[in-house]
Design a protein around this motif. Structure first.
Motif, PDB file in Angstrom:
ATOM      1  N   ILE A  12     -29.977  22.860  22.968  1.00 26.08           N
ATOM      2  CA  ILE A  12     -28.695  22.989  22.268  1.00 26.08           C
ATOM      3  C   ILE A  12     -28.068  21.613  22.014  1.00 26.08           C
ATOM      4  CG2 ILE A  12     -26.304  23.779  22.572  1.00 26.08           C
ATOM      5  CD1 ILE A  12     -27.366  26.323  23.778  1.00 26.08           C
ATOM      6  N   LEU A  13     -28.190  20.727  22.990  1.00 23.49           N
ATOM      7  CA  LEU A  13     -27.659  19.381  22.791  1.00 23.49           C
ATOM      8  C   LEU A  13     -28.382  18.662  21.650  1.00 23.49           C
ATOM      9  CD1 LEU A  13     -27.124  18.153  26.464  1.00 23.49           C
ATOM     10  CD2 LEU A  13     -25.358  18.668  24.765  1.00 23.49           C
ATOM     11  N   ARG A  14     -29.674  18.881  21.577  1.00 24.17           N
ATOM     12  CA  ARG A  14     -30.460  18.257  20.501  1.00 24.17           C
ATOM     13  C   ARG A  14     -30.035  18.805  19.135  1.00 24.17           C
ATOM     14  NH1 ARG A  14     -32.212  14.334  17.841  1.00 24.17           N
ATOM     15  NH2 ARG A  14     -34.220  14.551  16.803  1.00 24.17           N
ATOM     16  N   ILE A  15     -29.827  20.113  19.051  1.00 32.03           N
ATOM     17  CA  ILE A  15     -29.382  20.727  17.795  1.00 32.03           C
ATOM     18  C   ILE A  15     -27.990  20.212  17.421  1.00 32.03           C
ATOM     19  CG2 ILE A  15     -28.737  22.910  16.686  1.00 32.03           C
ATOM     20  CD1 ILE A  15     -30.889  24.266  18.418  1.00 32.03           C
ATOM     21  N   TYR A  16     -27.110  20.151  18.409  1.00 24.40           N
ATOM     22  CA  TYR A  16     -25.746  19.672  18.179  1.00 24.40           C
ATOM     23  C   TYR A  16     -25.761  18.229  17.655  1.00 24.40           C
ATOM     24  CZ  TYR A  16     -20.985  18.114  19.275  1.00 24.40           C
ATOM     25  OH  TYR A  16     -19.721  17.593  19.206  1.00 24.40           O
ATOM     26  N   GLU A  17     -26.591  17.382  18.265  1.00 21.73           N
ATOM     27  CA  GLU A  17     -26.694  15.980  17.851  1.00 21.73           C
ATOM     28  C   GLU A  17     -27.144  15.872  16.396  1.00 21.73           C
ATOM     29  OE1 GLU A  17     -28.976  11.873  19.244  1.00 21.73           O
ATOM     30  OE2 GLU A  17     -29.712  13.829  19.892  1.00 21.73           O
ATOM     31  N   LYS A  42     -31.840  30.492  16.217  1.00 21.53           N
ATOM     32  CA  LYS A  42     -30.702  31.092  15.513  1.00 21.53           C
ATOM     33  C   LYS A  42     -29.569  31.419  16.488  1.00 21.53           C
ATOM     34  CE  LYS A  42     -29.571  34.475  11.961  1.00 21.53           C
ATOM     35  NZ  LYS A  42     -30.089  35.534  11.068  1.00 21.53           N
ATOM     36  N   ARG A  43     -29.935  31.910  17.683  1.00 20.46           N
ATOM     37  CA  ARG A  43     -28.906  32.192  18.702  1.00 20.46           C
ATOM     38  C   ARG A  43     -28.221  30.896  19.151  1.00 20.46           C
ATOM     39  NH1 ARG A  43     -32.718  36.091  20.638  1.00 20.46           N
ATOM     40  NH2 ARG A  43     -33.542  34.551  22.138  1.00 20.46           N
ATOM     41  N   ASP A  44     -29.015  29.825  19.264  1.00 19.79           N
ATOM     42  CA  ASP A  44     -28.431  28.526  19.623  1.00 19.79           C
ATOM     43  C   ASP A  44     -27.416  28.078  18.572  1.00 19.79           C
ATOM     44  OD1 ASP A  44     -30.064  28.462  21.842  1.00 19.79           O
ATOM     45  OD2 ASP A  44     -31.574  27.167  20.911  1.00 19.79           O
TER      46      ASP A  44
END
Length: 326
Positions: A12-17, A42-44
């Motif tokens: 999730i941190l990687r996606i957020y970044e 997709k849930r992330d």
């Protein structure tokens, strides 16, 4: 904490970044990278979207959306502090002002563009490409960002400063001990507006930043009453081309094409009378810069008051005519 939870946090941190930096999220690529299903990614995304909703207390808005053209998820442009249109406008102003040397101009513009999602950056780059390529920096070619910041801090803290200044009227550098009052930009240049140290009157002196050869902030503070503080906006309304001088009222008749351009240029101007598209205008101004502007209007105006300025205009025009006589 289980390995599964650790992996989820990292994912999730990687996606957020990637979202924050404007990168697009392609579900299959991330699913393969993290060895999870596309549904998990997709849930992330939904969890991150919910996080933005909680930040804004707005649960009826999607902050992450799918871009069908790029086939990826992006953080919506409306969530950014500055929109694509706003950043383009700022970049155009920077280019047109020619305020900075080419290296600083490129640095600022590139940083601004990175605030736009990657899928929108190319639009801005293409729009400004030709103008940036042909950008013409000023003759002084000085880097000013550090000086602007340091002088601004000295102004904020009311600190006395010492400068060595390259005055065009003198061959050598002149040393000055001054009380910095404000920092302004006008016609291509940044100016430090200051008083001489312990100056008794209120005469304000503009120093061009690119001509400051040395700059030293002292530990000494100068005092200024709140009611006597320097107000950049009021000063700007009354000065032309940053030429200092005493405050005066001037009255002139104008019959050019655009009265709006006059009122925009002279912020203190008032129309006293109008007849057959000939206007009587009064304005409060500083210094001799106003004379330069009046002359730039050609034969579209006549100075009425004060008499001294009218006589100066008359003499200057006679001198100009003399230059063109054989």
């Amino acid at each position: 904490m289980t390995i599964t939870n650790q992996n989820k946090i990292h994912r999730i941190l990687r996606i957020y970044e990637k979202l924050i930096t404007g990168d697009g999220i392609i579900r299959k690529e991330l699913a393969d990278y993290f060895e999870v299903s596309k549904k998990t990614i997709k849930r992330d995304l939904k969890e991150i979207d919910r996080y933005f909703q909680e930040l804004d207390n707005n649960y009826h808005k999607d902050y992450i959306s799918y871009d069908y053209q790029n086939k990826a998820y992006f953080l919506n442009d409306t969530k950014l502090d500055l929109t694509q249109k706003e950043i383009l406008a700022i970049v155009k102003v920077i280019l047109e002002s020619r305020a900075f040397c080419k290296s600083e101009t490129k640095k600022i513009i590139n940083k601004l563009i990175t605030k736009v999602p990657l899928n929108l950056q190319n639009d801005i780059k293409e729009i400004i490409a030709n103008e940036l390529y042909h950008y013409s920096e000023l003759e002084h070619q000085s880097k000013l960002l550090d000086l602007i910041w340091n002088i601004s801090l000295a102004v904020k803290e009311n600190r006395v400063i010492k400068i060595k200044y390259n005055s065009l009227s003198k061959d050598n550098l002149v040393e000055r001990k001054i009380e910095p009052m404000g920092l302004m930009f006008s016609e291509y240049y940044f100016y430090l507006i200051a008083h001489h140290y312990e100056q008794k009157d209120d005469f304000k002196i503009p120093y061009r930043l690119d001509r400051i050869d040395e700059f030293q902030v002292s530990t000494e503070h100068y005092k200024v009453n709140y009611t006597d503080r320097f107000q950049e906006g009021e000063f700007r309304k009354r000065i032309q081309f940053m030429y200092p001088g005493k405050l005066m009222k001037i009255k002139f008749k104008f019959w050019g094409d655009s009265i709006e351009a006059v009122l925009d240029r002279l912020s203190t101007a008032k129309i006293l009378d109008e007849k057959d598209r000939k206007y009587i205008i009064e304005a409060e101004v500083f210094g001799k810069g106003i004379k330069m502007w009046l002359l730039s209007q050609g034969d579209n105006l006549e100075v009425l008051e004060p008499e001294k300025v009218r006589e100066e205009m008359n003499q200057t025009i006679k001198n100009m005519i003399g230059h063109y006589k054989n």
